[in-house]
Scaffold this motif. Structure first.
Motif, short mmCIF file in Angstrom:
data_model
loop_
_atom_site.label_atom_id
_atom_site.label_comp_id
_atom_site.label_asym_id
_atom_site.label_seq_id
_atom_site.Cartn_x
_atom_site.Cartn_y
_atom_site.Cartn_z
N MET A 112 40.86 42.05 47.30
CA MET A 112 40.41 42.14 45.92
C MET A 112 40.64 43.55 45.36
N GLY A 113 40.59 44.56 46.22
CA GLY A 113 40.91 45.91 45.77
C GLY A 113 42.36 46.01 45.33
N ALA A 114 43.27 45.40 46.11
CA ALA A 114 44.69 45.41 45.75
C ALA A 114 44.92 44.65 44.44
N ALA A 170 38.47 41.41 31.09
CA ALA A 170 37.33 41.20 32.00
C ALA A 170 37.18 39.72 32.32
N GLN A 171 37.36 38.88 31.33
CA GLN A 171 37.27 37.44 31.55
C GLN A 171 38.37 36.95 32.48
N LYS A 172 39.57 37.52 32.32
CA LYS A 172 40.68 37.17 33.22
C LYS A 172 40.35 37.56 34.65
N LEU A 173 39.81 38.75 34.85
CA LEU A 173 39.46 39.21 36.19
C LEU A 173 38.39 38.31 36.81
N ALA A 174 37.45 37.85 36.00
CA ALA A 174 36.41 36.94 36.50
C ALA A 174 37.01 35.62 36.94
N ARG A 175 38.01 35.14 36.19
CA ARG A 175 38.68 33.89 36.57
C ARG A 175 39.48 34.08 37.86
N LEU A 176 40.19 35.20 37.98
CA LEU A 176 41.02 35.43 39.15
C LEU A 176 40.19 35.59 40.42
N SER A 177 39.05 36.25 40.30
CA SER A 177 38.24 36.57 41.48
C SER A 177 37.17 35.54 41.77
N GLY A 178 36.65 34.93 40.73
CA GLY A 178 35.50 34.06 40.89
C GLY A 178 34.19 34.82 40.99
N ASP A 179 34.28 36.13 41.01
CA ASP A 179 33.10 36.98 41.19
C ASP A 179 32.64 37.59 39.86
N THR A 180 31.50 38.26 39.91
CA THR A 180 31.01 38.96 38.72
C THR A 180 31.84 40.22 38.50
N VAL A 181 32.24 40.43 37.26
CA VAL A 181 33.07 41.58 36.89
C VAL A 181 32.25 42.51 36.00
N PHE A 182 32.32 43.80 36.30
CA PHE A 182 31.61 44.81 35.53
C PHE A 182 32.63 45.80 34.96
N LEU A 183 32.42 46.19 33.71
CA LEU A 183 33.20 47.26 33.08
C LEU A 183 32.27 48.42 32.81
N VAL A 184 32.59 49.60 33.35
CA VAL A 184 31.79 50.79 33.09
C VAL A 184 32.69 51.88 32.53
N ILE A 185 32.08 52.78 31.78
CA ILE A 185 32.79 53.91 31.18
C ILE A 185 32.04 55.17 31.53
N ARG A 186 32.77 56.25 31.72
CA ARG A 186 32.09 57.51 32.02
C ARG A 186 31.38 58.03 30.77
N LEU A 202 40.66 61.56 26.98
CA LEU A 202 39.30 61.90 27.37
C LEU A 202 38.60 60.80 28.17
N THR A 203 39.00 59.57 27.96
CA THR A 203 38.20 58.43 28.40
C THR A 203 38.76 57.75 29.65
N TRP A 204 37.89 57.59 30.63
CA TRP A 204 38.17 56.80 31.83
C TRP A 204 37.22 55.60 31.84
N VAL A 205 37.73 54.46 32.28
CA VAL A 205 36.90 53.27 32.48
C VAL A 205 37.16 52.76 33.89
N ALA A 206 36.27 51.89 34.36
CA ALA A 206 36.46 51.28 35.67
C ALA A 206 36.00 49.84 35.63
N PHE A 207 36.74 48.99 36.31
CA PHE A 207 36.33 47.61 36.53
C PHE A 207 35.92 47.46 37.99
N SER A 208 34.97 46.58 38.22
CA SER A 208 34.57 46.31 39.60
C SER A 208 34.22 44.84 39.76
N PHE A 209 34.38 44.35 40.99
CA PHE A 209 33.93 43.02 41.39
C PHE A 209 32.66 43.18 42.19
N GLY A 210 31.69 42.31 41.97
CA GLY A 210 30.47 42.31 42.76
C GLY A 210 30.22 40.92 43.32
N ALA A 211 29.82 40.84 44.60
CA ALA A 211 29.56 39.55 45.23
C ALA A 211 28.63 39.76 46.42
#
Length: 256
Positions: free
Chosen positions: A238-240, A96-112, A216-225
């Motif tokens: 950013m989706g790619a 998650a920290q890597k994704l925040a560095r790459l994007s510069g945006d807020t990164v969220f991790l959610v789990i079902r 059983l487990t799915w997770v998702a990362f997202s960028f928010g800006a």
């Protein structure tokens, strides 16, 4: 202990674990004995015996009116304990920290979590305007938010329809119709990532990608800006990026 006894004990444990996974998948609406048999392939006597044991140990519960089974209080307690600190969460935090560095945006991790997406992590990027649309530990209905929409898109259409029916009033309250939700799901599947624009907070957009980390487990990362930063071309870019990074991480994690 003989090899035969050892093998038999292992088989029973695997059956019980498979049964717990089935109960977790049907936690919101519950599942009856026939459904358990269909989902697990177990004979009626075996399924009933295992369910009775789980009931006795409070790892399952049965609704007296509908006779449907769900996870019990002790299963829930194990789940809550695991969420507080798990090897998976420890592994995902630096990602998650890597994704925040790459994007510069807020990164969220959610789990079902049943019909909901639970926020496990939030990492702020370097962009001066921060987006904090959901807090760690907060949950939203699946389909709401970029991460929740990515998780929903991984479900079969019939499961999505049932989920929407269970929470139709809540979806309607936030202005999300069944048709609009399915349109967003289909767009997510086509693009390989989710996109939201001003749907939760005016002036805020996001992209998300979901992936499996266990049976059983799915997770998702997202960028928010803010939407002016995350316009259509950048959402595609950013989706790619998110798809490629998540796929690489999941392959490495599951290949260990």
């Amino acid at each position: 202990m003989s090899n035969t006894a050892s093998t038999g004990g292992t088989q029973s444990m695997r059956r019980a674990l498979a049964l717990l996974r089935v109960l977790a998948q049907h936690q919101e609406e519950g599942i009856d004995l026939q459904g358990v048999m269909a989902a697990t392939g177990l004979e009626r006597s075996t399924a009933h015996r295992l369910l009775s044991s789980l009931l006795e140990e409070q790892f399952a519960e049965r609704d007296a009116r509908t006779r449907r089974y769900r996870l019990g209080v002790d299963s829930m307690q194990l789940g809550f304990a695991a969420l507080r600190r798990t090897p998976l969460l420890d592994a995902l935090r630096p990602f998650a920290q890597k994704l925040a560095r790459l994007s510069g945006d807020t990164v969220f991790l959610v789990i079902r979590q049943g019909d909901y997406a639970l926020c496990l992590l939030r990492e702020a990027g370097s962009f001066p305007v921060k987006v904090f649309t959901i807090d760690q530990g907060e949950r939203r209905l699946l389909g709401v938010g970029a991460g929740g929409l990515a998780l929903m898109a991984a479900l079969p259409d019939e499961e999505i329809a049932s989920l929407y029916a269970r929470h139709a009033a809540s979806y309607a309250q936030i202005g999300v119709s069944s048709a609009a939700l399915m349109k967003a799901v289909k767009q997510t599947r086509s693009a390989g990532h989710s996109e939201i624009v001003d749907t939760i907070t005016p002036g805020v957009s996001g992209v998300g990608a979901a992936f499996r980390v266990s049976e059983l487990t799915w997770v998702a990362f997202s960028f928010g800006a803010i939407s002016s930063r995350l316009d259509a071309p950048r959402r595609a870019q950013m989706g790619a990026l998110l798809r490629a990074e998540c796929q690489a991480w999941a392959e490495d994690y599951l290949g260990q």
